[in-house]
Design a protein around this motif. Sequence first.
Motif, PDB file in Angstrom:
ATOM      1  N   MET A  81      -3.540  -1.447 -36.305  1.00 24.62           N
ATOM      2  CA  MET A  81      -4.631  -0.604 -36.774  1.00 24.62           C
ATOM      3  C   MET A  81      -4.769  -0.572 -38.296  1.00 24.62           C
ATOM      4  O   MET A  81      -5.846  -0.333 -38.821  1.00 24.62           O
ATOM      5  CB  MET A  81      -4.461   0.827 -36.258  1.00 24.62           C
ATOM      6  N   GLY A  82      -3.676  -0.752 -39.037  1.00 25.12           N
ATOM      7  CA  GLY A  82      -3.739  -0.622 -40.500  1.00 25.12           C
ATOM      8  C   GLY A  82      -3.771  -1.964 -41.188  1.00 25.12           C
ATOM      9  O   GLY A  82      -3.756  -3.006 -40.532  1.00 25.12           O
ATOM     10  N   SER A  83      -3.834  -1.885 -42.518  1.00 27.61           N
ATOM     11  CA  SER A  83      -3.543  -0.729 -43.362  1.00 27.61           C
ATOM     12  C   SER A  83      -4.656  -0.542 -44.400  1.00 27.61           C
ATOM     13  O   SER A  83      -5.622  -1.313 -44.410  1.00 27.61           O
ATOM     14  CB  SER A  83      -2.206  -0.906 -44.084  1.00 27.61           C
ATOM     15  N   GLY A  84      -4.465   0.432 -45.309  1.00 27.27           N
ATOM     16  CA  GLY A  84      -5.475   0.727 -46.308  1.00 27.27           C
ATOM     17  C   GLY A  84      -4.980   0.521 -47.730  1.00 27.27           C
ATOM     18  O   GLY A  84      -3.856   0.076 -47.970  1.00 27.27           O
ATOM     19  N   ALA A  85      -5.849   0.853 -48.692  1.00 23.83           N
ATOM     20  CA  ALA A  85      -5.540   0.694 -50.118  1.00 23.83           C
ATOM     21  C   ALA A  85      -6.270   1.774 -50.907  1.00 23.83           C
ATOM     22  O   ALA A  85      -7.166   2.443 -50.379  1.00 23.83           O
ATOM     23  CB  ALA A  85      -5.948  -0.691 -50.608  1.00 23.83           C
ATOM     24  N   ALA A  86      -5.887   1.927 -52.168  1.00 23.02           N
ATOM     25  CA  ALA A  86      -6.528   2.942 -53.014  1.00 23.02           C
ATOM     26  C   ALA A  86      -6.582   2.469 -54.454  1.00 23.02           C
ATOM     27  O   ALA A  86      -5.601   1.946 -54.988  1.00 23.02           O
ATOM     28  CB  ALA A  86      -5.774   4.265 -52.931  1.00 23.02           C
ATOM     29  N   LYS A 278      -9.781  11.026 -30.942  1.00 23.52           N
ATOM     30  CA  LYS A 278      -8.825  10.017 -31.393  1.00 23.52           C
ATOM     31  C   LYS A 278      -9.291   9.532 -32.761  1.00 23.52           C
ATOM     32  O   LYS A 278     -10.031   8.561 -32.883  1.00 23.52           O
ATOM     33  CB  LYS A 278      -8.740   8.891 -30.374  1.00 23.52           C
ATOM     34  N   SER A 279      -8.828  10.227 -33.794  1.00 19.47           N
ATOM     35  CA  SER A 279      -9.416  10.100 -35.127  1.00 19.47           C
ATOM     36  C   SER A 279      -8.823   8.936 -35.907  1.00 19.47           C
ATOM     37  O   SER A 279      -7.609   8.716 -35.900  1.00 19.47           O
ATOM     38  CB  SER A 279      -9.202  11.396 -35.919  1.00 19.47           C
ATOM     39  N   LEU A 280      -9.686   8.221 -36.622  1.00 19.51           N
ATOM     40  CA  LEU A 280      -9.255   7.110 -37.455  1.00 19.51           C
ATOM     41  C   LEU A 280      -9.497   7.354 -38.941  1.00 19.51           C
ATOM     42  O   LEU A 280      -8.756   6.858 -39.774  1.00 19.51           O
ATOM     43  CB  LEU A 280      -9.932   5.812 -37.019  1.00 19.51           C
ATOM     44  N   THR A 281     -10.536   8.064 -39.274  1.00 21.70           N
ATOM     45  CA  THR A 281     -10.734   8.436 -40.680  1.00 21.70           C
ATOM     46  C   THR A 281     -11.659   9.642 -40.733  1.00 21.70           C
ATOM     47  O   THR A 281     -12.267  10.022 -39.740  1.00 21.70           O
ATOM     48  CB  THR A 281     -11.296   7.262 -41.504  1.00 21.70           C
ATOM     49  N   ALA A 282     -11.740  10.236 -41.907  1.00 23.62           N
ATOM     50  CA  ALA A 282     -12.589  11.414 -42.099  1.00 23.62           C
ATOM     51  C   ALA A 282     -13.016  11.457 -43.557  1.00 23.62           C
ATOM     52  O   ALA A 282     -12.480  10.741 -44.403  1.00 23.62           O
ATOM     53  CB  ALA A 282     -11.847  12.696 -41.726  1.00 23.62           C
ATOM     54  N   THR A 283     -13.993  12.298 -43.841  1.00 23.09           N
ATOM     55  CA  THR A 283     -14.400  12.484 -45.228  1.00 23.09           C
ATOM     56  C   THR A 283     -14.902  13.897 -45.449  1.00 23.09           C
ATOM     57  O   THR A 283     -15.404  14.550 -44.528  1.00 23.09           O
ATOM     58  CB  THR A 283     -15.498  11.471 -45.626  1.00 23.09           C
ATOM     59  N   SER A 459      -9.810  -8.269 -41.171  1.00 24.06           N
ATOM     60  CA  SER A 459      -9.845  -7.246 -42.215  1.00 24.06           C
ATOM     61  C   SER A 459      -9.709  -5.845 -41.634  1.00 24.06           C
ATOM     62  O   SER A 459     -10.105  -5.582 -40.497  1.00 24.06           O
ATOM     63  CB  SER A 459     -11.135  -7.363 -43.020  1.00 24.06           C
ATOM     64  N   ARG A 460      -9.167  -4.952 -42.440  1.00 17.87           N
ATOM     65  CA  ARG A 460      -8.997  -3.553 -42.064  1.00 17.87           C
ATOM     66  C   ARG A 460      -9.477  -2.648 -43.215  1.00 17.87           C
ATOM     67  O   ARG A 460     -10.645  -2.377 -43.358  1.00 17.87           O
ATOM     68  CB  ARG A 460      -7.532  -3.276 -41.702  1.00 17.87           C
ATOM     69  N   GLY A 461      -8.567  -2.203 -44.069  1.00 19.51           N
ATOM     70  CA  GLY A 461      -8.940  -1.288 -45.140  1.00 19.51           C
ATOM     71  C   GLY A 461      -9.661  -1.983 -46.283  1.00 19.51           C
ATOM     72  O   GLY A 461      -9.364  -3.130 -46.619  1.00 19.51           O
ATOM     73  N   VAL A 462     -10.630  -1.268 -46.885  1.00 20.87           N
ATOM     74  CA  VAL A 462     -11.407  -1.780 -48.013  1.00 20.87           C
ATOM     75  C   VAL A 462     -11.518  -0.677 -49.058  1.00 20.87           C
ATOM     76  O   VAL A 462     -11.835   0.471 -48.733  1.00 20.87           O
ATOM     77  CB  VAL A 462     -12.817  -2.218 -47.588  1.00 20.87           C
TER      78      VAL A 462
END
Length: 588
Positions: A81-86, A278-283, A459-462
């Motif tokens: 499922m992952g991953s992300g970046a910042a 079944k949460s994957l992201t939020a804002t 691709s996953r996180g952007v």
Amino acid sequence: MNENRVFKILFFIAGVLIIGTSISFIYPRFVSRSLQNIRMGLKQLSGFNEPHIEFTDVADSAGIQFKHFFGTRTNQMPEDMGSGAAWFDYDQDGWQDLFVSNIAGPLTMSQNELQHSPAHAKLFHNNGDGTFTDVTRKAGVGWHGYGMGVATGDYDNDGWPDLFLASRGHNQLFHNNGDGTFSNVSKQAGLYNFKGFWSDGRWGDYDKDGYLDLYVTGYLQYTHIGPNRMSNRLNRQVPASLNPGPFRAERNLLFHNNGDGTFTERAKEAKVMNVSGKSLTATWCDFNNDGWPDILVANDMTQNRLYMNMKNGKFLDVRTLSYMRRSRSSMGIAVGDIDQDHDMDIFISNWLSEKNGLYINLLDRTAKGDLIHFQDMATPYGFGKPSMGVVGWGTGFYDFDNDSRLDLFVANGSTDPQKDNPHKLVPMSNQFFWNKGLKKGYNEVTQKWGTGSKKKLVSRGVAFADYDNDGDVDIFIVNHGGKAILLNNKGGNKNNWLEVSLTGSQSNRSALGTKLLLYSAGNCFVRQVGAQASYMSDNSTVEHFGLDRVSRIDSLVIKWPSGIRQTLQKIPLNKIVHITEGSSKIHF
């Protein structure tokens, strides 16, 4: 466009030019105005004004060496499922640095193997010359585990942005010490004791007390399923261990900032637990323009949630009344005012054959006091058909060519194993969509915007930022089981632009939730700091405005969470400006 129609338009334009030239000595102003109208007319022709910009992968030359995942997949969902970046300026030198989350390897790894895996989180310092230096070891953030989402924010208002990392297991909070190092304060801050499959986290000041709170999304109560068991998902046979359907949902968490470096979990009290989602992201975003941040949650195979802030520490679930309740496999979130009516619209990336969603905010068309409503306009705007054959993840609304209109990027990558190599996932093409104009929709321009966007990836996180401070937005992409890529935007800054960096004083120091309204040439462009969620990733909080060929900015209005409202004028074009809450001074 019909070929005959194009020829007729061009023939008409040629006639106007001949007539205008013949009378230019008598009516020079008429000629000037005619040429201006012709240029505006050409801009309305679909496909005639698509920009020629190039996105080039410069990760290697920039010194970003990052490989996601180590070892062999075992077809279990937490592995995939992952991953992300910042992007965040951790040392406050004016350049965006990069933190990347990672998954150490398969769930079958021993604890010793996990701790010694070469796949771990990394921090890259921006050298200010287009290159980066890996400072992971010095900074103390090389965490090993099943890293998912990343969120940055100055939770203690000491002037140094901190770092949150969601994971399967225990979430991690790294405090920025201000000297280039971080300290893991997860336990003493009160975040560590919640064990689960946590997908992402988002900072936002929901009670507007000046301290950042944290909303954490929980995905599944995952248990191991044998690799040979199959299940049905949308009439397709997939490994049961890769299908969210059989698993119970994990709850979401809301950590209230106590203002002393500690947090108290209040999701149940605030009514945002989302126990069945079944949460994957939020804002966090103020969708109804009342000055208070609301919560949008993207849920996989369950109804999305829209929680409206009731201004008393509680939220109201309005997914049904707002027409946001449709159940899809939602992954990433992009937020922006794409129709320029001063309220925020929503794009949500979805799973294969489900069609991505574009939810137009109808706030300006509803009576005062009515609940907020959205309308799914993905197909009329050009997002429907192109998304049917891909699985969408990270995404964002940004003006990549600085023509003043918000374009869209979507990262894609399958969750299905390759038939001839089941230990690898099926790669897909990422997608660029160019905004043709107000309510005219979008054209997909993936093949026209450079070599960096053509390669098929998982691709996953952007994460989005103008990392080289040249006035256009660049893109970093985490690819499962492969190398990360850094897409440098070449040519997007041919038009005018402005970038705004904010520092709160009465509001939270990171200025998250602050709304910007830029007025120029009769238009108003709206941004809200921290509203774009992407997927498991955090974007730069330096807000970017593309301004086309305007000659000046009339004013910039800043609405801070504290209630302070500033109006600034005489703002130069093509600059990065730094503004502190309550101060009339603009720093460059």
